[in-house]
Design a protein around this motif. Structure first.
Motif, PDB file in Angstrom:
ATOM      1  N   CYS A  86     -10.906 -40.698 -42.653  1.00  0.00           N
ATOM      2  CA  CYS A  86     -10.255 -39.573 -43.339  1.00  0.00           C
ATOM      3  C   CYS A  86      -9.090 -40.024 -44.208  1.00  0.00           C
ATOM      4  N   ASN A  87      -8.766 -39.183 -45.187  1.00  0.00           N
ATOM      5  CA  ASN A  87      -7.495 -39.272 -45.901  1.00  0.00           C
ATOM      6  C   ASN A  87      -6.588 -38.174 -45.349  1.00  0.00           C
ATOM      7  N   LEU A  88      -5.302 -38.464 -45.257  1.00  0.00           N
ATOM      8  CA  LEU A  88      -4.328 -37.480 -44.817  1.00  0.00           C
ATOM      9  C   LEU A  88      -3.583 -36.951 -46.038  1.00  0.00           C
ATOM     10  N   LYS A  89      -3.637 -35.639 -46.237  1.00  0.00           N
ATOM     11  CA  LYS A  89      -3.026 -35.021 -47.401  1.00  0.00           C
ATOM     12  C   LYS A  89      -1.999 -33.963 -46.972  1.00  0.00           C
ATOM     13  N   PRO A  90      -0.848 -33.913 -47.653  1.00  0.00           N
ATOM     14  CA  PRO A  90       0.109 -32.837 -47.344  1.00  0.00           C
ATOM     15  C   PRO A  90      -0.532 -31.474 -47.610  1.00  0.00           C
ATOM     16  N   SER A  91      -0.258 -30.533 -46.722  1.00  0.00           N
ATOM     17  CA  SER A  91      -0.762 -29.170 -46.908  1.00  0.00           C
ATOM     18  C   SER A  91       0.395 -28.281 -47.356  1.00  0.00           C
ATOM     19  N   PRO A  92       0.112 -27.029 -47.778  1.00  0.00           N
ATOM     20  CA  PRO A  92       1.216 -26.121 -48.122  1.00  0.00           C
ATOM     21  C   PRO A  92       2.184 -25.899 -46.969  1.00  0.00           C
ATOM     22  N   LYS A  93       1.742 -26.153 -45.727  1.00  0.00           N
ATOM     23  CA  LYS A  93       2.610 -25.987 -44.566  1.00  0.00           C
ATOM     24  C   LYS A  93       3.390 -27.251 -44.229  1.00  0.00           C
ATOM     25  N   THR A  94       3.077 -28.355 -44.896  1.00  0.00           N
ATOM     26  CA  THR A  94       3.748 -29.615 -44.602  1.00  0.00           C
ATOM     27  C   THR A  94       5.198 -29.567 -45.068  1.00  0.00           C
ATOM     28  N   GLN A  95       6.096 -29.901 -44.175  1.00  0.00           N
ATOM     29  CA  GLN A  95       7.531 -29.914 -44.496  1.00  0.00           C
ATOM     30  C   GLN A  95       7.925 -31.331 -44.895  1.00  0.00           C
ATOM     31  N   ASN A  96       8.415 -31.474 -46.110  1.00  0.00           N
ATOM     32  CA  ASN A  96       8.813 -32.801 -46.586  1.00  0.00           C
ATOM     33  C   ASN A  96      10.037 -32.660 -47.495  1.00  0.00           C
ATOM     34  N   PRO A  97      11.186 -33.242 -47.093  1.00  0.00           N
ATOM     35  CA  PRO A  97      11.370 -34.091 -45.916  1.00  0.00           C
ATOM     36  C   PRO A  97      11.314 -33.294 -44.615  1.00  0.00           C
ATOM     37  N   LEU A  98      10.889 -33.971 -43.578  1.00  0.00           N
ATOM     38  CA  LEU A  98      10.719 -33.358 -42.269  1.00  0.00           C
ATOM     39  C   LEU A  98      12.077 -32.984 -41.675  1.00  0.00           C
ATOM     40  N   GLN A  99      12.140 -31.793 -41.088  1.00  0.00           N
ATOM     41  CA  GLN A  99      13.348 -31.356 -40.390  1.00  0.00           C
ATOM     42  C   GLN A  99      13.078 -31.335 -38.891  1.00  0.00           C
ATOM     43  N   LEU A 100      14.016 -31.866 -38.112  1.00  0.00           N
ATOM     44  CA  LEU A 100      13.840 -31.894 -36.665  1.00  0.00           C
ATOM     45  C   LEU A 100      14.181 -30.530 -36.064  1.00  0.00           C
ATOM     46  N   SER A 101      13.468 -30.190 -34.993  1.00  0.00           N
ATOM     47  CA  SER A 101      13.653 -28.896 -34.341  1.00  0.00           C
ATOM     48  C   SER A 101      14.908 -28.881 -33.470  1.00  0.00           C
ATOM     49  N   LYS A 102      15.588 -27.747 -33.474  1.00  0.00           N
ATOM     50  CA  LYS A 102      16.762 -27.539 -32.607  1.00  0.00           C
ATOM     51  C   LYS A 102      16.402 -26.736 -31.354  1.00  0.00           C
ATOM     52  N   LYS A 103      15.127 -26.423 -31.169  1.00  0.00           N
ATOM     53  CA  LYS A 103      14.722 -25.508 -30.106  1.00  0.00           C
ATOM     54  C   LYS A 103      14.731 -26.136 -28.718  1.00  0.00           C
ATOM     55  N   GLY A 104      14.588 -27.444 -28.630  1.00  0.00           N
ATOM     56  CA  GLY A 104      14.523 -28.086 -27.324  1.00  0.00           C
ATOM     57  C   GLY A 104      15.187 -29.447 -27.355  1.00  0.00           C
ATOM     58  N   ILE A 105      15.009 -30.193 -26.271  1.00  0.00           N
ATOM     59  CA  ILE A 105      15.636 -31.516 -26.183  1.00  0.00           C
ATOM     60  C   ILE A 105      14.737 -32.616 -26.722  1.00  0.00           C
ATOM     61  N   SER A 106      13.463 -32.303 -26.964  1.00  0.00           N
ATOM     62  CA  SER A 106      12.514 -33.312 -27.413  1.00  0.00           C
ATOM     63  C   SER A 106      12.574 -33.480 -28.926  1.00  0.00           C
ATOM     64  N   MET A 107      12.245 -34.687 -29.382  1.00  0.00           N
ATOM     65  CA  MET A 107      12.133 -34.951 -30.814  1.00  0.00           C
ATOM     66  C   MET A 107      10.819 -34.343 -31.304  1.00  0.00           C
ATOM     67  N   THR A 108      10.910 -33.350 -32.202  1.00  0.00           N
ATOM     68  CA  THR A 108       9.705 -32.756 -32.773  1.00  0.00           C
ATOM     69  C   THR A 108      10.072 -32.098 -34.096  1.00  0.00           C
ATOM     70  N   ALA A 109       9.070 -31.685 -34.853  1.00  0.00           N
ATOM     71  CA  ALA A 109       9.313 -31.098 -36.167  1.00  0.00           C
ATOM     72  C   ALA A 109       9.651 -29.622 -36.051  1.00  0.00           C
ATOM     73  N   GLU A 110      10.481 -29.160 -36.961  1.00  0.00           N
ATOM     74  CA  GLU A 110      10.973 -27.783 -36.924  1.00  0.00           C
ATOM     75  C   GLU A 110       9.842 -26.767 -37.004  1.00  0.00           C
TER      76      GLU A 110
END
Length: 544
Positions: free
Chosen positions: A469-493
């Protein structure tokens, strides 16, 4: 007289509460150590607790309190922490003087919450050493080569399924998809159980695994409370892992062990090692309780299920938004397919320099653990933090942190640190790995026991995914990526979104890859496990 006694008692209670809240807030001021002014009760964790900042941001803030300091002060709720910034001092404490700092801070009672309290991460002293020695053979070169075959088949089947999905379904949230892959790999390599989570989307391993590893919302609050007020949460019987999940894993492990004992089945996995250790102890007149075995299998699942899938998400996000990196990686993958006629080996996968550089840079840019903790078990004197300062005596019980995210994003060590640049590892990978500032899996005797397994799991998935496969940004892709503040784990917003595009130039050697599901292996046996919800047993069939 009684009224005066009540008033006095009230005053004593108020003063006691005041003392508890404020007693240590001037600790670093008294010893002359740089620190950020703490909040009452929440300390310097207030912004994370109230979702104002990510733990990554907080780690960078404390790392940059004073860039000349070897170490600084930080308040984890009301607990004073000495944060070690100097890389030579980090190596000194984590490696050379490990015996002074061998343990993590414990916050889970092993009787109340045995899955967390009895596992390798939580164990201390001789119990940790014995268990580490017992589990280490699971990650030797020969064992990893054996696991590679299972991973390779799983990765090929998994990505073949993704590449053949209808076009309208190829906009995927990677976290959901990749946890299904890690779920299947861990199930077979740790538990000897064959699962296909893309086809059987609601299997118990996957559903309960998501519940166990989800630290958003109320789970984050539980985590903070258990860490900071273990006595109170113990009295209230607050647990990180619900009984339904604990009972499920206990029953799975018990059924696997009973089936293997009965049918003389031997597999190269974590449970087999624990069974062998149990048998040796029995010969010596000792015992290895079932929950000790369950706890080790669970922490292997816990770490592999969530942490590795998150690392894959960050890596594939950067591959998707950097087409030049993706193209170069696919050329390297196609070269390997050409050389191996579509059947890559363990040695070949691990010799892929650019794939290794991409993953290494991803783990630098997005370390899954933003800091490491250790506890001082014997008094130890640190050199002065600042020139002209005084040494600091760490007393028994003092907590120290190594700020991984801060080190990984220090321009002193990594030029333009917020840029995703695999070239830094192509040019000086060995230097970085031995620098003492690159710590994605920790450092010293207590570093992650499964680090090579995790890297192999990531390499196999990315290899097969980009081969097809090729990986392509979608309309939902956040770039630059923002980290989530919702929990203690490293994940995307907003999640990890990507569009999958089937490659038009898939290498012809891929048709030579033949997948033999481990479910057809003669050491795989059907067993019945049970999950418990509100005391009611629900039967499910899996493979052992």
């Amino acid at each position: 007289m009684e009224a005066w006694a009540m008033i006095l008692a009230f005053v004593v209670v108020i003063l006691s509460i005041y003392y508890y809240i404020f007693k240590d807030l001037s600790y670093f001021k008294k010893i002359g150590l740089p620190y950020i002014e703490p909040w009452p009760i929440l300390g310097n964790m207030g912004p994370a607790f109230l979702r104002q900042k990510t733990m990554a941001d907080i780690t960078v803030d404390m790392y940059n309190i004073n860039r000349e300091a070897k170490y600084v002060g930080f308040f984890d709720m009301g607990n004073p922490i000495v944060v070690i910034r100097d890389r030579e001092l980090i190596k000194m404490l984590a490696v050379k003087n490990f015996d002074n700092f061998p343990d993590h801070r414990s916050f889970v009672d092993e009787v109340q919450d045995p899955l967390f309290g009895k596992n390798l991460f939580s164990l201390k002293g001789n119990r940790w050493r014995e268990t580490r020695t017992m589990l280490s053979p699971a990650f030797t070169l020969s064992k990893l080569k054996g696991m590679f075959k299972l991973m390779n088949e799983c990765g090929a089947d998994f990505t073949d399924y993704l590449s053949k999905m209808p076009k309208e379904k190829r906009r995927i949230e990677m976290k959901d998809v990749f946890t299904r892959y890690t779920n299947d790999v861990i199930a077979t390599c740790a538990f000897g159980i064959s699962i296909n989570s893309m086809r059987d989307r609601d299997n118990d391993f996957y559903v309960l695994g998501r519940k166990a590893t989800n630290f958003d919302g109320i789970k984050t609050l539980k985590f903070f409370l258990i860490r900071s007020f273990p006595t109170i949460t113990g009295l209230l019987n607050i647990k990180l892992i619900p009984d339904s999940i604990a009972n499920f894993f206990k029953n799975v492990v018990e059924e696997v062990i009973n089936t293997r004992d009965r049918d003389k089945i031997v597999r190269s996995d974590v449970i087999q090692l624990m069974m062998e250790a149990r048998n040796k102890r029995i010969e010596m007149g000792q015992d290895l309780p079932l929950m000790d075995i369950v706890a080790q299998a669970f922490i292997f699942f816990f770490g592999g299920f969530d942490s590795v899938s998150t690392a894959m998400c960050f890596t594939c996000h950067e591959i998707g938004v950097n087409p030049d990196i993706q193209n170069r990686l696919q050329r390297e993958i196609d070269d390997v397919l050409e050389k191996t006629n579509g059947n890559p080996t363990y040695e070949i996968i691990n010799s892929m320099e650019y794939l290794d550089a991409v993953i290494s840079e991803s783990l630098r840019r997005y370390p899954i653990v933003v800091f490491l903790d250790r506890v001082c078990i014997e008094s130890y004197e640190l050199p002065p933090s600042l020139p002209g300062g005084k040494p600091l005596l760490l007393r028994k019980g003092t907590n120290i942190w190594f700020p991984i995210y801060g080190l990984h994003h220090d321009p002193q060590y990594f030029e333009n640190p917020y840029k995703f640049d695999p070239e830094r590892f192509m040019e000086r990978g060995k230097e970085i790995n031995n620098s003492g500032v690159y710590l994605p899996f920790g450092l010293g005797p207590r570093m992650c026991i499964g680090n090579r397994f995790a890297l192999l799991e990531m390499k196999v998935l990315i290899f097969h995914l980009l081969a097809r496969c090729n990986l392509k940004p979608s309309p939902k892709t956040q770039n630059p990526l923002q980290l989530s503040k919702k929990g203690i784990s490293m994940t995307a917003e907003n999640g990890f979104w990507i569009d999958l595009e089937k490659r038009d130039d898939v290498h012809s050697a891929l048709k030579n890859f033949s997948s033999n599901s481990s479910a057809d292996n003669d050491t795989t046996t059907s067993i019945k496990t049970e999950t418990y919800t509100n005391g009611v047993a629900n039967g499910h069939t899996v493979k052992a």
